[in-house]
Design a protein around this motif. Sequence first.
Motif, PDB file in Angstrom:
ATOM      1  N   ALA A  93       0.849  -1.192   0.000  1.00  0.00           N
ATOM      2  CA  ALA A  93       0.000   0.000   0.000  1.00  0.00           C
ATOM      3  C   ALA A  93       0.883   1.241   0.000  1.00  0.00           C
ATOM      4  N   THR A  94       0.660   2.112  -0.950  1.00  0.00           N
ATOM      5  CA  THR A  94       1.543   3.258  -1.142  1.00  0.00           C
ATOM      6  C   THR A  94       0.739   4.493  -1.531  1.00  0.00           C
ATOM      7  N   HIS A  95       0.887   5.540  -0.748  1.00  0.00           N
ATOM      8  CA  HIS A  95       0.249   6.813  -1.092  1.00  0.00           C
ATOM      9  C   HIS A  95       1.320   7.756  -1.639  1.00  0.00           C
ATOM     10  N   VAL A  96       1.145   8.177  -2.874  1.00  0.00           N
ATOM     11  CA  VAL A  96       2.078   9.124  -3.486  1.00  0.00           C
ATOM     12  C   VAL A  96       1.376  10.471  -3.626  1.00  0.00           C
ATOM     13  N   ILE A 140      -7.824   9.590  -0.004  1.00  0.00           N
ATOM     14  CA  ILE A 140      -6.917   8.438   0.061  1.00  0.00           C
ATOM     15  C   ILE A 140      -6.610   8.093   1.517  1.00  0.00           C
ATOM     16  N   ALA A 141      -6.302   9.121   2.325  1.00  0.00           N
ATOM     17  CA  ALA A 141      -5.955   8.869   3.728  1.00  0.00           C
ATOM     18  C   ALA A 141      -7.144   8.250   4.477  1.00  0.00           C
ATOM     19  N   ARG A 142      -8.348   8.701   4.151  1.00  0.00           N
ATOM     20  CA  ARG A 142      -9.520   8.202   4.861  1.00  0.00           C
ATOM     21  C   ARG A 142      -9.805   6.738   4.537  1.00  0.00           C
ATOM     22  N   TYR A 143      -9.578   6.336   3.291  1.00  0.00           N
ATOM     23  CA  TYR A 143     -10.014   5.000   2.885  1.00  0.00           C
ATOM     24  C   TYR A 143      -8.900   3.981   2.694  1.00  0.00           C
ATOM     25  N   ARG A 144      -7.647   4.398   2.803  1.00  0.00           N
ATOM     26  CA  ARG A 144      -6.563   3.472   2.436  1.00  0.00           C
ATOM     27  C   ARG A 144      -6.589   2.167   3.243  1.00  0.00           C
ATOM     28  N   GLU A 145      -6.964   2.234   4.521  1.00  0.00           N
ATOM     29  CA  GLU A 145      -6.973   1.012   5.329  1.00  0.00           C
ATOM     30  C   GLU A 145      -8.034   0.027   4.858  1.00  0.00           C
ATOM     31  N   GLU A 146      -9.090   0.542   4.248  1.00  0.00           N
ATOM     32  CA  GLU A 146     -10.168  -0.342   3.783  1.00  0.00           C
ATOM     33  C   GLU A 146      -9.891  -0.926   2.401  1.00  0.00           C
ATOM     34  N   LEU A 147      -8.919  -0.337   1.711  1.00  0.00           N
ATOM     35  CA  LEU A 147      -8.667  -0.762   0.334  1.00  0.00           C
ATOM     36  C   LEU A 147      -7.573  -1.816   0.287  1.00  0.00           C
ATOM     37  N   PRO A 148      -7.619  -2.689  -0.732  1.00  0.00           N
ATOM     38  CA  PRO A 148      -6.524  -3.649  -0.888  1.00  0.00           C
ATOM     39  C   PRO A 148      -5.231  -2.877  -1.181  1.00  0.00           C
TER      40      PRO A 148
END
Length: 250
Positions: free
Chosen positions: A44-47, A183-191
């Motif tokens: 999981a990577t947020h750019v 992205i920050a709000r949902y990243r934990e719920e996403l694959p």
Amino acid sequence: MVNNKQASHHGGLPTTLILDIPFSTLTFAETVDWCTQRIEAKEATHVVTANPEIVMMAQRNLSFRRILQEAEMVTPDGIGIVIAAKWRNQPIYERVTGYDLFQALLQVGETKGWSVFLLGASPDANTGAEAKIKERFPGVRVVGRQHGYFPPEAEGRIVERIQEAKPDLLVVAMGAPRQEEWIARYREELPPMLMIGLGGSLDVMAGKVKRAPQWVQSIHMEWLYRLLKQPSRWKRMLDLPRFLYHAWKE
Ligand code: UDP
């Protein structure tokens, strides 16, 4: 170059702090390689592709700043960032803009058979961008898309659709700070996938907005071109001189 202000490391990534934001110091090509490895490893990577306007937004908005600090990578999107890094003696070699990074990742995705989900922009620009991807990068699968003008109650269903689609790459093009907050709000719920906020990039891809010609970019005047093309942005662009002032003081 070794000096006493060595760039720090942010989760293994070489960075330099500019007004509290840890900017990646990788070159464009290295950035593409790094993103490729993260995608292939399914991490999981947020750019965030951050220009001076985004840095100033983060100065004013503490929770937005925290999102940038927690993202796996913040790229220097704009000549102002490159100049500020030079002042700190921790050079950033070149800009890594959202649109260019998007195109480069599509190119890699073309050979690797990646899938992408397009979230954001107007319905027209969203479908237009999908058509352009199919035409230019037929090896990339667009496994879902959703325009960026939905009501809050639609969010749950959109998250489910992304969960089902399991893309390698999630493009969120709803402008800052909304896209980064999303992205920050949902990243934990996403694959695990690479999630990137890309502002107006789907508009550009769909041909709704033109980017500055290459020669204008090469003399670092893309910001001026955007100002002349979309004069309504002038107020937002006051953040550029403000950024340079604060970065100089720092
Ligand atoms: N946008 C969206 N939903 C919104 C507001 C904006 O999808 O509620 C889209 C808009 O259509 C445009 C992009 O977000 O495609 C923002 O573009 P802008 O040029 O403001 O982004 P920048 O690259 O400057 O951050």
